[in-house]
Design an enzyme around this catalytic site. Structure first.
Site, PDB file in Angstrom:
ATOM      1  N   ASP A   1      25.051  86.032  59.176  1.00 26.21           N
ATOM      2  CA  ASP A   1      25.662  84.717  58.942  1.00 26.21           C
ATOM      3  C   ASP A   1      24.940  83.999  57.799  1.00 26.21           C
ATOM      4  O   ASP A   1      23.709  83.930  57.805  1.00 26.21           O
ATOM      5  CB  ASP A   1      25.557  83.899  60.248  1.00 26.21           C
ATOM      6  CG  ASP A   1      26.466  82.677  60.266  1.00 26.21           C
ATOM      7  OD1 ASP A   1      26.686  82.077  59.194  1.00 26.21           O
ATOM      8  OD2 ASP A   1      26.937  82.314  61.355  1.00 26.21           O
TER       9      ASP A   1
ATOM     10  N   HIS B   1      25.814  80.749  56.717  1.00 26.55           N
ATOM     11  CA  HIS B   1      25.990  79.291  56.758  1.00 26.55           C
ATOM     12  C   HIS B   1      24.657  78.602  57.046  1.00 26.55           C
ATOM     13  O   HIS B   1      24.030  78.889  58.063  1.00 26.55           O
ATOM     14  CB  HIS B   1      27.015  78.915  57.828  1.00 26.55           C
ATOM     15  CG  HIS B   1      28.376  79.475  57.559  1.00 26.55           C
ATOM     16  ND1 HIS B   1      28.746  80.731  57.974  1.00 26.55           N
ATOM     17  CD2 HIS B   1      29.435  78.955  56.886  1.00 26.55           C
ATOM     18  CE1 HIS B   1      30.000  80.963  57.580  1.00 26.55           C
ATOM     19  NE2 HIS B   1      30.440  79.904  56.916  1.00 26.55           N
TER      20      HIS B   1
ATOM     21  N   SER C   1      28.490  85.415  65.441  1.00 29.47           N
ATOM     22  CA  SER C   1      27.105  84.952  65.508  1.00 29.47           C
ATOM     23  C   SER C   1      26.688  84.625  66.946  1.00 29.47           C
ATOM     24  O   SER C   1      25.509  84.712  67.297  1.00 29.47           O
ATOM     25  CB  SER C   1      26.906  83.726  64.630  1.00 29.47           C
ATOM     26  OG  SER C   1      27.180  84.069  63.299  1.00 29.47           O
TER      27      SER C   1
HETATM   28 CO1  B1M Z   1      32.486  79.737  56.113  1.00 37.63          CO
HETATM   29  N1  B1M Z   1      33.463  79.886  57.790  1.00 37.63           N
HETATM   30  N2  B1M Z   1      32.689  81.628  55.805  1.00 37.63           N
HETATM   31  N3  B1M Z   1      31.574  79.403  54.439  1.00 37.63           N
HETATM   32  N4  B1M Z   1      32.655  77.913  56.450  1.00 37.63           N
HETATM   33  C1  B1M Z   1      33.545  78.691  58.643  1.00 37.63           C
HETATM   34  C2  B1M Z   1      32.401  78.635  59.654  1.00 37.63           C
HETATM   35  C3  B1M Z   1      34.969  78.870  59.328  1.00 37.63           C
HETATM   36  C4  B1M Z   1      35.106  78.188  60.699  1.00 37.63           C
HETATM   37  C5  B1M Z   1      36.053  78.364  58.351  1.00 37.63           C
HETATM   38  C6  B1M Z   1      37.479  78.596  58.876  1.00 37.63           C
HETATM   39  O1  B1M Z   1      37.985  79.664  58.813  1.00 37.63           O
HETATM   40  N5  B1M Z   1      38.116  77.582  59.388  1.00 37.63           N
HETATM   41  C7  B1M Z   1      35.057  80.403  59.414  1.00 37.63           C
HETATM   42  C8  B1M Z   1      34.488  81.050  60.691  1.00 37.63           C
HETATM   43  C9  B1M Z   1      35.558  81.743  61.491  1.00 37.63           C
HETATM   44  C10 B1M Z   1      35.017  82.304  62.743  1.00 37.63           C
HETATM   45  O2  B1M Z   1      34.171  83.148  62.797  1.00 37.63           O
HETATM   46  N6  B1M Z   1      35.558  81.770  63.808  1.00 37.63           N
HETATM   47  C11 B1M Z   1      34.275  80.819  58.181  1.00 37.63           C
HETATM   48  C12 B1M Z   1      34.399  82.093  57.537  1.00 37.63           C
HETATM   49  C13 B1M Z   1      35.482  83.005  58.065  1.00 37.63           C
HETATM   50  C14 B1M Z   1      33.578  82.470  56.453  1.00 37.63           C
HETATM   51  C15 B1M Z   1      33.553  83.832  55.717  1.00 37.63           C
HETATM   52  C16 B1M Z   1      33.702  85.074  56.595  1.00 37.63           C
HETATM   53  C17 B1M Z   1      34.649  83.775  54.634  1.00 37.63           C
HETATM   54  C18 B1M Z   1      34.840  85.044  53.829  1.00 37.63           C
HETATM   55  O3  B1M Z   1      33.941  85.493  53.145  1.00 37.63           O
HETATM   56  N7  B1M Z   1      36.022  85.573  53.941  1.00 37.63           N
HETATM   57  C19 B1M Z   1      32.186  83.786  55.015  1.00 37.63           C
HETATM   58  C20 B1M Z   1      31.083  84.261  55.976  1.00 37.63           C
HETATM   59  C21 B1M Z   1      29.969  84.949  55.301  1.00 37.63           C
HETATM   60  C22 B1M Z   1      28.881  85.269  56.307  1.00 37.63           C
HETATM   61  O4  B1M Z   1      28.333  84.384  56.957  1.00 37.63           O
HETATM   62  N8  B1M Z   1      28.555  86.526  56.437  1.00 37.63           N
HETATM   63  C23 B1M Z   1      32.018  82.304  54.834  1.00 37.63           C
HETATM   64  C24 B1M Z   1      31.305  81.732  53.792  1.00 37.63           C
HETATM   65  C25 B1M Z   1      31.169  80.367  53.584  1.00 37.63           C
HETATM   66  C26 B1M Z   1      30.539  79.770  52.328  1.00 37.63           C
HETATM   67  C27 B1M Z   1      29.372  80.585  51.784  1.00 37.63           C
HETATM   68  C28 B1M Z   1      31.617  79.678  51.261  1.00 37.63           C
HETATM   69  C29 B1M Z   1      30.187  78.324  52.830  1.00 37.63           C
HETATM   70  C30 B1M Z   1      28.757  78.205  53.408  1.00 37.63           C
HETATM   71  C31 B1M Z   1      27.747  77.678  52.417  1.00 37.63           C
HETATM   72  C32 B1M Z   1      26.432  77.403  53.088  1.00 37.63           C
HETATM   73  O5  B1M Z   1      26.296  77.152  54.257  1.00 37.63           O
HETATM   74  N9  B1M Z   1      25.411  77.471  52.280  1.00 37.63           N
HETATM   75  C33 B1M Z   1      31.144  78.166  54.014  1.00 37.63           C
HETATM   76  C34 B1M Z   1      31.470  76.915  54.603  1.00 37.63           C
HETATM   77  C35 B1M Z   1      30.974  75.683  53.891  1.00 37.63           C
HETATM   78  C36 B1M Z   1      32.240  76.793  55.802  1.00 37.63           C
HETATM   79  C37 B1M Z   1      32.779  75.529  56.508  1.00 37.63           C
HETATM   80  C38 B1M Z   1      33.987  75.053  55.704  1.00 37.63           C
HETATM   81  C39 B1M Z   1      31.808  74.362  56.680  1.00 37.63           C
HETATM   82  C40 B1M Z   1      30.476  74.694  57.367  1.00 37.63           C
HETATM   83  C41 B1M Z   1      29.498  73.556  57.194  1.00 37.63           C
HETATM   84  O6  B1M Z   1      28.601  73.630  56.361  1.00 37.63           O
HETATM   85  N10 B1M Z   1      29.679  72.462  57.944  1.00 37.63           N
HETATM   86  C42 B1M Z   1      33.172  76.102  57.934  1.00 37.63           C
HETATM   87  C43 B1M Z   1      34.314  75.368  58.595  1.00 37.63           C
HETATM   88  C44 B1M Z   1      33.816  74.284  59.541  1.00 37.63           C
HETATM   89  O7  B1M Z   1      32.761  74.388  60.146  1.00 37.63           O
HETATM   90  N11 B1M Z   1      34.602  73.263  59.685  1.00 37.63           N
HETATM   91  C45 B1M Z   1      33.259  77.551  57.683  1.00 37.63           C
HETATM   92  C46 B1M Z   1      28.822  71.295  57.848  1.00 37.63           C
HETATM   93  C47 B1M Z   1      27.564  71.468  58.724  1.00 37.63           C
HETATM   94  C48 B1M Z   1      26.697  70.216  58.656  1.00 37.63           C
HETATM   95  O8  B1M Z   1      28.006  71.666  60.038  1.00 37.63           O
HETATM   96  O9  B1M Z   1      26.876  73.924  60.239  1.00 37.63           O
HETATM   97  O10 B1M Z   1      28.458  73.095  62.044  1.00 37.63           O
HETATM   98  P1  B1M Z   1      27.446  72.794  61.013  1.00 37.63           P
HETATM   99  O11 B1M Z   1      26.198  72.097  61.684  1.00 37.63           O
HETATM  100  C49 B1M Z   1      26.339  71.051  62.613  1.00 37.63           C
HETATM  101  C50 B1M Z   1      26.321  71.519  64.065  1.00 37.63           C
HETATM  102  O12 B1M Z   1      27.020  72.737  64.257  1.00 37.63           O
HETATM  103  C51 B1M Z   1      24.875  71.553  64.428  1.00 37.63           C
HETATM  104  O13 B1M Z   1      24.296  70.511  63.653  1.00 37.63           O
HETATM  105  C52 B1M Z   1      25.095  70.208  62.504  1.00 37.63           C
HETATM  106  C53 B1M Z   1      25.459  68.735  62.503  1.00 37.63           C
HETATM  107  O14 B1M Z   1      24.369  67.896  62.695  1.00 37.63           O
HETATM  108  N12 B1M Z   1      24.056  72.741  64.230  1.00 37.63           N
HETATM  109  C54 B1M Z   1      22.920  72.925  64.964  1.00 37.63           C
HETATM  110  C55 B1M Z   1      24.164  73.768  63.372  1.00 37.63           C
HETATM  111  N13 B1M Z   1      23.166  74.618  63.541  1.00 37.63           N
HETATM  112  C56 B1M Z   1      22.367  74.138  64.511  1.00 37.63           C
HETATM  113  C57 B1M Z   1      21.186  74.630  65.054  1.00 37.63           C
HETATM  114  C58 B1M Z   1      20.580  73.874  66.068  1.00 37.63           C
HETATM  115  C59 B1M Z   1      21.132  72.685  66.497  1.00 37.63           C
HETATM  116  C60 B1M Z   1      22.303  72.196  65.975  1.00 37.63           C
HETATM  117  O15 B1M Z   1      19.442  74.255  66.648  1.00 37.63           O
HETATM  118  C61 B1M Z   1      18.768  75.390  66.202  1.00 37.63           C
END
Ligand code: B1M
Length: 213
Positions: free
Chosen positions: A98, A100, A151
Site C-alpha cells: 500500500d 497511501h 491492506s
Molecule cells: Co488510491 N485508492 N490508489 N491513490 N486513493 C483509494 C484508497 C480508493 C478508495 C479510491 C477509490 O477507488 N474510490 C481506492 C481503494 C479501493 C479499495 O481497495 N477498496 C484506491 C485505489 C484503487 C488505488 C490504486 C490501486 C489505483 C491504481 O493504481 N489503479 C493505487 C494503489 C497503489 C498501492 O497502494 N499499491 C492508488 C494510488 C493512489 C495515489 C498514489 C494516486 C494517491 C496516494 C498518494 C499518497 O498517499 N501519497 C491515491 C489517493 C490520494 C487516494 C484517495 C483519493 C485519497 C486518500 C487520502 O489521501 N485521503 C482514496 C480515496 C478516499 O480515501 N476517499 C484512494 C486523505 C487522508 C487524510 O485520509 O488516509 O483515510 P486517510 O486517513 C485518515 C483516516 O483513515 C485515519 O486518519 C486520517 C484522518 O485523520 N488514518 C489513521 C489513516 N491511517 C491511520 C493510521 C492510524 C490511525 C488513523 O493509526 C496507525
C-alpha cells in the site's frame, strides 16, 4: 465560490494556484485540523468518488494528493503543540503493498506535536521491517495504516508475524480500508497484545494517550 468550496476544489482540480492565500484566510476562521478534516477531506472524498467512476486517472489523483500534502505542510506550523515530556515511542507504517501515506503522515504530525517520538517507516512496509525496527527501537506501540481493501488482510498477516516474533506491544490500526469492526477479533484474535482501531488522527492520539497512562 465560498472559501470552503474553493479549498475543496484545489484538491479536486489538483491545482495550487491561489491555495496559500486561501489557506491563510481559512486560518482566520478555523483551526488547521478543521481545515484539513473539513474542506480538504471533502475534496479528497470527491476525488475518490470521481476516480471510482473512472472520471479521474491515477496521474490526476496524484496531483490531488500533492495539493493535500502541500496544504498539510503549510498548516503544520500553525498546529497546537503540547511541549510535554516524551510520552512514548511509536512506530508508524503503511502496510506492505500500500502506497497511501497522507493519513499516516497526518497521524505522525498529530502524535509528534503531542509528545510522542515517532519512527515513521514509510510506505509498503513488510512485517520483517517492522520487527527489525521494533527490536532496534523498543517502541511502546506500532501503528499500521492501510487504505486498500487488501491492506486489511495484510494487517492480519502482519499481526501474525509480529506475534511469531514474540512481540506483544499494542497495535494501532487505521485508514479508510478499515472500520470499527477491525478490532482485535477481526485482525488478530491470537495476538497477545491489544489491537485498537482509530478512525482518524485525533482518535489515534486519544488512544495513544490512554495506552500510555
Ligand atoms: Co488510491 N485508492 N490508489 N491513490 N486513493 C483509494 C484508497 C480508493 C478508495 C479510491 C477509490 O477507488 N474510490 C481506492 C481503494 C479501493 C479499495 O481497495 N477498496 C484506491 C485505489 C484503487 C488505488 C490504486 C490501486 C489505483 C491504481 O493504481 N489503479 C493505487 C494503489 C497503489 C498501492 O497502494 N499499491 C492508488 C494510488 C493512489 C495515489 C498514489 C494516486 C494517491 C496516494 C498518494 C499518497 O498517499 N501519497 C491515491 C489517493 C490520494 C487516494 C484517495 C483519493 C485519497 C486518500 C487520502 O489521501 N485521503 C482514496 C480515496 C478516499 O480515501 N476517499 C484512494 C486523505 C487522508 C487524510 O485520509 O488516509 O483515510 P486517510 O486517513 C485518515 C483516516 O483513515 C485515519 O486518519 C486520517 C484522518 O485523520 N488514518 C489513521 C489513516 N491511517 C491511520 C493510521 C492510524 C490511525 C488513523 O493509526 C496507525
Amino acid at each position: 465560490l465560498p472559501l470552503e468550496e474553493r479549498l475543496a476544489s484545489y484538491v479536486v482540480e489538483g491545482t495550487k494556484e491561489g491555495l496559500i492565500p486561501d489557506l491563510d484566510e481559512a486560518l482566520t476562521k478555523y483551526s488547521p485540523l478543521e481545515i484539513i478534516n473539513g474542506p480538504l477531506m471533502k475534496g479528497m472524498e470527491e476525488v475518490g468518488r470521481l476516480f471510482n467512476n473512472n472520471e479521474l486517472i491515477v496521474a490526476e489523483v496524484l496531483q490531488s494528493a500533492e495539493v493535500m500534502k502541500a496544504s498539510v505542510a503549510y498548516l503544520e506550523p500553525f498546529m497546537e503543540k503540547n511541549e510535554t515530556s516524551v510520552k512514548g515511542k511509536i512506530i508508524l507504517a503503511t502496510v506492505k503493498g500500500d502506497v497511501h501515506d497522507i493519513g499516516k503522515n497526518l497521524v505522525e504530525i498529530i502524535l509528534s506535536n503531542n509528545g510522542y517520538q515517532i519512527i515513521n517507516l514509510g510506505i509498503k512496509v513488510p512485517p520483517e521491517q517492522l520487527i527489525e525496527a521494533y527490536r532496534a527501537e523498543k517502541a511502546d506501540a506500532i501503528g499500521l495504516s492501510g487504505l486498500l481493501v487488501k491492506s486489511a488482510q495484510q494487517m492480519v498477516v502482519t499481526a501474525q508475524d509480529l506475534r511469531n516474533a514474540g512481540i506483544d506491544v499494542p497495535i494501532l490500526v487505521g485508514g479508510a480500508a478499515l472500520t470499527r469492526k477491525f478490532t482485535k477479533t477481526r485482525i488478530a484474535p491470537e495476538y497477545d497484545g491489544l489491537v485498537l482501531y482509530a478512525k482518524d488522527a485525533m482518535d489515534g492520539l486519544d488512544i495513544a494517550n490512554k495506552l500510555m497512562d
